[in-house]
Scaffold this motif. Structure first.
Motif, mmCIF file in Angstrom:
data_model
loop_
_atom_site.group_PDB
_atom_site.id
_atom_site.type_symbol
_atom_site.label_atom_id
_atom_site.label_comp_id
_atom_site.label_asym_id
_atom_site.label_seq_id
_atom_site.Cartn_x
_atom_site.Cartn_y
_atom_site.Cartn_z
ATOM 1 N N THR A 133 0.824 -1.211 0.000
ATOM 2 C CA THR A 133 0.000 0.000 0.000
ATOM 3 C C THR A 133 0.855 1.256 0.000
ATOM 4 O O THR A 133 1.987 1.258 0.481
ATOM 5 N N VAL A 134 0.285 2.310 -0.547
ATOM 6 C CA VAL A 134 0.929 3.619 -0.612
ATOM 7 C C VAL A 134 0.039 4.636 0.077
ATOM 8 O O VAL A 134 -1.177 4.680 -0.165
ATOM 9 N N CYS A 135 0.621 5.424 0.941
ATOM 10 C CA CYS A 135 -0.046 6.580 1.518
ATOM 11 C C CYS A 135 0.471 7.810 0.777
ATOM 12 O O CYS A 135 1.651 8.155 0.895
ATOM 13 N N HIS A 136 -0.386 8.432 -0.014
ATOM 14 C CA HIS A 136 -0.002 9.616 -0.776
ATOM 15 C C HIS A 136 -0.586 10.848 -0.101
ATOM 16 O O HIS A 136 -1.783 10.900 0.202
ATOM 17 N N LEU A 137 0.238 11.827 0.149
ATOM 18 C CA LEU A 137 -0.173 13.085 0.759
ATOM 19 C C LEU A 137 0.118 14.217 -0.212
ATOM 20 O O LEU A 137 1.170 14.236 -0.854
ATOM 21 N N GLY A 138 -0.828 15.143 -0.321
ATOM 22 C CA GLY A 138 -0.627 16.253 -1.229
ATOM 23 C C GLY A 138 -1.317 17.515 -0.746
ATOM 24 O O GLY A 138 -2.269 17.465 0.037
ATOM 25 N N ARG A 139 -0.819 18.638 -1.216
ATOM 26 C CA ARG A 139 -1.391 19.939 -0.892
ATOM 27 C C ARG A 139 -2.231 20.406 -2.071
ATOM 28 O O ARG A 139 -1.776 20.416 -3.213
#
Length: 203
Positions: A133-139
């Motif tokens: 799994t990937v946890c992607h964080l973005g603004r």
């Protein structure tokens, strides 16, 4: 707040090319009032002071404890099931401009490791017997000069067992884990300006 998957897929994130064989499972928004276009590093710093699962309410902590206990009993989290063993890290897929950058600092008290970190997005990953799994964080800009933090969970289940596992935990994610995470992360953002934040995060 839960968002449609298209709120992630329609944006020009770098993760799309890197994890094109993953499925976008969840997309969540976190309010960050007062955030500006250059404040993504500040958002990440606030998350790192939040304490991970250990800073969540008792019931959410209990669910995580049960998960780690089951993983220990059934070998879900053994080294042979992790990154570099069962699956290859996404770091191996990065284009040259990203592979030269630091992987980023993982969130404390979580099993995630960094993949890449940019000025407006970052990705972390974990792998075990159930899933990669990937946890992607973005603004993201959401209004007249307003910005908020977005999180997307991208998954690649490990066969039928992994798909059954993801289906089994889905109600707990939506009813308990994500709401608790939302309160924790939004509180961490608000607390970042308080004089005692630094001293609390060092405890």
């Amino acid at each position: 707040m839960r968002l449609p998957v298209t709120e992630h897929t329609r944006r020009p994130w770098r993760i799309h090319d890197i994890a094109s064989d993953f499925t976008v499972e969840d997309v969540w928004a976190f309010r960050t009032p007062g955030a500006g276009p250059d404040d993504f590093p500040v958002m990440l710093a606030a998350l790192r002071t939040a304490g991970g699962p250990s800073g969540q309410p008792l019931l959410a902590r209990f669910l995580f404890a049960v998960r780690w206990r089951l993983g220990s009993l059934f070998g879900w989290d053994e080294p042979g099931q992790s990154l570099g063993a069962r699956v290859e890290s996404l770091r191996q897929r990065l284009p040259h401009d990203l592979s030269e950058r630091p992987a980023g600092t993982p969130l404390p008290n979580t099993p995630f490791t960094g993949v890449y970190e940019l000025d407006d997005e970052c990705a972390l990953e974990l792998a075990n017997k159930t899933v990669h799994t990937v946890c992607h964080l973005g603004r993201v800009r959401v209004g007249d000069g307003a910005y908020e933090l977005r999180m997307a969970a991208l998954v690649k289940p490990n066969g039928l067992f992994g798909r059954m596992y993801m289906a089994g935990i889905k109600p707990f994610r939506y009813l308990l884990v994500y709401p608790a995470m939302t309160r924790q992360w939004e509180r961490a953002w608000l607390d970042r300006t308080r004089p005692d934040t630094e001293s609390r995060s060092g405890r």
